[in-house]
Write a protein that holds these residues in place. Structure first.
Motif, short mmCIF file in Angstrom:
data_model
loop_
_atom_site.label_atom_id
_atom_site.label_comp_id
_atom_site.label_asym_id
_atom_site.label_seq_id
_atom_site.Cartn_x
_atom_site.Cartn_y
_atom_site.Cartn_z
N THR A 198 0.84 -1.20 0.00
CA THR A 198 0.00 0.00 0.00
C THR A 198 0.87 1.25 0.00
OG1 THR A 198 -0.12 0.22 2.41
CG2 THR A 198 -1.77 -1.20 1.35
N ASN A 200 0.58 3.64 2.13
CA ASN A 200 0.94 3.90 3.52
C ASN A 200 2.14 3.06 3.96
OD1 ASN A 200 -0.94 5.87 4.03
ND2 ASN A 200 -2.38 4.56 5.11
N GLU A 201 2.17 1.81 3.55
CA GLU A 201 3.32 0.96 3.91
C GLU A 201 4.60 1.47 3.25
OE1 GLU A 201 0.82 -3.24 4.48
OE2 GLU A 201 1.67 -2.69 2.54
N PRO A 219 -4.95 7.22 15.70
CA PRO A 219 -5.54 6.62 14.49
C PRO A 219 -6.60 7.50 13.83
CG PRO A 219 -5.50 5.07 16.34
CD PRO A 219 -5.16 6.40 16.90
N THR A 221 -8.56 7.21 9.81
CA THR A 221 -8.64 6.75 8.43
C THR A 221 -8.47 7.96 7.49
OG1 THR A 221 -10.18 5.02 9.08
CG2 THR A 221 -10.13 5.58 6.75
N SER A 224 -4.35 5.59 9.30
CA SER A 224 -4.15 4.69 10.44
C SER A 224 -3.18 3.55 10.16
CB SER A 224 -5.49 4.10 10.89
OG SER A 224 -6.38 5.11 11.27
N SER A 225 -3.19 3.04 8.94
CA SER A 225 -2.36 1.86 8.68
C SER A 225 -0.87 2.16 8.73
CB SER A 225 -2.74 1.21 7.34
OG SER A 225 -2.60 2.12 6.27
N HIS A 228 -0.39 1.38 12.33
CA HIS A 228 -0.53 -0.07 12.54
C HIS A 228 0.73 -0.80 12.05
CE1 HIS A 228 -5.14 0.63 12.12
NE2 HIS A 228 -4.67 1.08 13.25
N TYR A 229 1.18 -0.43 10.86
CA TYR A 229 2.34 -1.11 10.26
C TYR A 229 3.59 -0.88 11.10
CZ TYR A 229 5.83 -2.52 6.81
OH TYR A 229 6.88 -3.12 6.17
N GLU A 365 -4.44 3.44 0.76
CA GLU A 365 -4.97 2.14 1.12
C GLU A 365 -5.01 1.13 -0.03
OE1 GLU A 365 -8.73 2.51 3.13
OE2 GLU A 365 -7.75 3.19 4.98
#
Length: 599
Positions: A198, A200-201, A219, A221, A224-225, A228-229, A365
């Protein structure tokens, strides 16, 4: 070769997991993949859909059409039946009465006995995802053993029995569907794997590669990821990740960590960034380098929190009170997410300013394939001082010394002879508060002079395609992706088009931008907002005005087909007509409230 899958079901049915794993099956066969999720702001209910496009050539944009539809409930058939291409396939849960949806005769219909397969295998309902993936692969006779490898990687930590049971039900679904015949034969291109990642990653990985050691966020949206990552990889990367009580705390944590000498960043979306703006001003006034990942979504206020937009550009440009220099980077794909994330920290520290990296829900995302990133990252920390001469009695280190380039020497806490004051107040060269008019003017002018060096370091706009094209598509951020494919469509249909993409929207190099516009014949800017924010910036800062402004602000990104169609319509009119073009999706259906359609 190109093929598009859609998987539709209600929220909580595992559509996202199914789509991600299916996408990985194809990147392991060296295919290019784009996986695009859509979902309403609901934990349960509503309608979720995941689109996976695969190609042996470049694939950059989601499509308005699909070849294979996996319909796991009635809503999926209602929403997507008309998107299925001629001679396409619909695989549906056999419990669904498809007769009410009047599927076209040129569509192959395959009822999948999901419950029976699970029951016969003694498998729990959660393994329905594996049945669906097996069914999808069978439609194109793609090797099942590749999926078994994905299962081992995805569920191996849960034990051999879980992996084998998922493989069993997947194979039963695979064999069942193959009895109906295949849509077309698709085999792996090679054994070389591609990465599926993604935006984000990619941003997170670029930050880590650049030496980021502290990350704080709350967090929100679609940002958020990133949190999380990084949380999941905290020990692997040897960094500190802090989920704070709110966005105000997150931004202040980052300012403090950077002041202490570590590369630090935060991530949020528009509503969270609204809370951060005072601390952004603190970073600017104290000349503390910070990096902020701002993932845009539909606003204002809560808006449509799970849909995409490019509406926060002006907000990012003018956030916090007063006037101060900042950089706004706008990566257009995952490779730029990685490289510009890393470069953001260099620019922040070299010029001691806030750097904002703007993405949006679409880029943040969605999953994209890539062969990998250029990890040759040069780290530039700027004017960090270490061996300072002894201070004279009753003097302090001139942290904010007036310099020709506007960048003052930066002493980190604990540096011998580097003691100074740093606060949110206007200050003199040593950092002590001042309201002396001449010192105020001197500090403002000093900070502003940084632009002279900065303008040489920012990534310039890039032209993709024939530089002498008949029409130039101007884009920034994630608009690069559908526009890239739109240019490809136009060129195939005989319209010579190129794309001018901006991966940095502020500051702008007026000379460079003017040169690009001078060489372009017809210019059309495409933006995911309602006011043409970047078009306005081009006119304001460079005196350049695109011929046409195409805007879409429904919550969806532009599709490549829409871009190509708008350009073709303009060409038919001799590139004359209304300057502002407002685009609405042809499929005008709501996923949030399926009850309005009797579903």
């Amino acid at each position: 070769m190109e093929l598009t899958f859609r998987i539709g079901a209600e929220a909580g049915a595992g559509v996202m997991v199914t789509g991600r794993m299916l996408g990985r099956c194809f990147t392991r066969g060296s295919y290019n993949v784009l996986a695009y999720p859509e979902y309403p702001s609901l934990i349960r209910g509503g309608h979720n859909v995941f689109q996976i496009r695969i190609s042996d050539d470049g694939v950059y944009s989601p499509s308005t059409r699909c070849d294979v539809l996996l319909a796991l409930n009635r809503a999926a058939l209602f929403y997507h039946r008309n998107a299925v291409n001629s001679n396409g396939v619909v695989v549906y849960d056999e419990k669904i009465d498809v007769s009410e949806f009047k599927l076209r005769n040129d569509i192959k219909k395959i009822p999948l006995p999901i419950d029976k397969i699970l029951s016969d295998a003694g498998a729990p309902p959660q393994m329905a995802n594996s049945v669906q993936i097996g069914a999808a692969l069978a439609v194109i006779n793609y090797p099942f053993d590749i999926f078994e490898g994905v299962l081992r990687d995805e569920f191996g930590r849960k034990g051999k029995e879980i992996v084998e049971k998922n493989a069993l039900v997947g194979k039963i679904g695979y064999d069942f569907v193959k009895k109906y015949g295949i849509l077309r034969e698709i085999k792996p291109l090679s054994k070389k794997r591609k990465m599926l990642i993604t935006g984000n990653e990619a941003l997170a990985l670029g930050a880590v590669k650049s030496g980021m050691k502290f990350f704080a966020a709350y967090p929100m949206t679609p940002a958020s990821s990133i949190l999380h990552y990084l949380c999941a990889k905290e020990r692997d990367f040897n960094i500190i990740v802090k989920q704070t009580e709110d966005e105000i705390a997150a931004m202040n944590y980052v300012v403090g960590a950077s002041f202490a000498g570590v590369r630090a960043a935060t991530a949020t979306s528009g509503g969270g960034f609204a809370l951060m703006t005072e601390a952004v001003g603190l970073a600017a006034e104290s000349e503390t380098p910070v990096v902020i990942f701002l993932a845009q979504r539909v606003g204002p206020s809560t808006g449509m929190p799970t849909w995409t937009e490019q509406g926060d550009l002006r907000f990012a440009l003018h956030s916090s009170q007063g006037e101060f220099l900042r950089v706004v980077l706008t990566p257009g794909d995952v490779n730029e997410c990685f490289s510009l994330s890393a470069e953001a920290f260099n620019l922040a520290e070299k010029y001691q300013i806030p750097v904002l990296v703007l993405s949006d829900k679409f880029l943040s995302e969605s999953l994209f394939s890539t062969d990998g990133f250029d990890e040759n990252i040069k780290i530039e920390r700027g004017k960090i001082t270490r061996d300072l001469p002894p201070l004279q009695p009753n003097t302090r280190f001139k942290r904010y010394a007036i310099t020709n380039d506007g960048v003052s020497p930066r002493a980190l806490p604990g540096t011998p002879n580097g003691i100074h004051v740093s606060s949110s107040y206007e200050h003199n060269e040593t950092g002590f508060s001042t309201e002396l008019f001449s010192e105020r003017k001197a500090q403002v002018d000093k900070r502003a002079r940084k632009i002279n060096g900065l303008i040489k370091d920012i990534p310039p706009p890039k032209v993709y395609g024939d530089k002498k094209a008949e029409v130039s598509l101007i884009t920034w951020g994630s608009m690069k992706l559908p526009a890239m494919e739109g240019v490809h469509i136009l060129n195939k249909e005989g319209i010579n088009a190129n794309m001018i993409h901006f991966s940095c929207v502020f500051p702008l190099d007026e000379k460079t931008v003017r040169s690009l516009f001078k060489n372009a014949k017809h210019t059309i800017i495409f933006e995911n907002n309602s006011t043409g924010q970047f078009a306005g910036m081009l006119k304001e800062y460079c005196g350049c005005e695109p011929d046409f402004v195409a805007l879409k602000y429904t919550g969806r990104p532009f599709y490549a087909e829409e871009i190509a169609e708008e350009v073709k319509q303009l060409k038919k009119k001799g590139f004359k007509g209304e300057r502002v073009i407002r685009v609405l999706d042809k499929e005008d259906l709501e996923y949030y409230n399926t009850q309005r359609y009797g579903l």
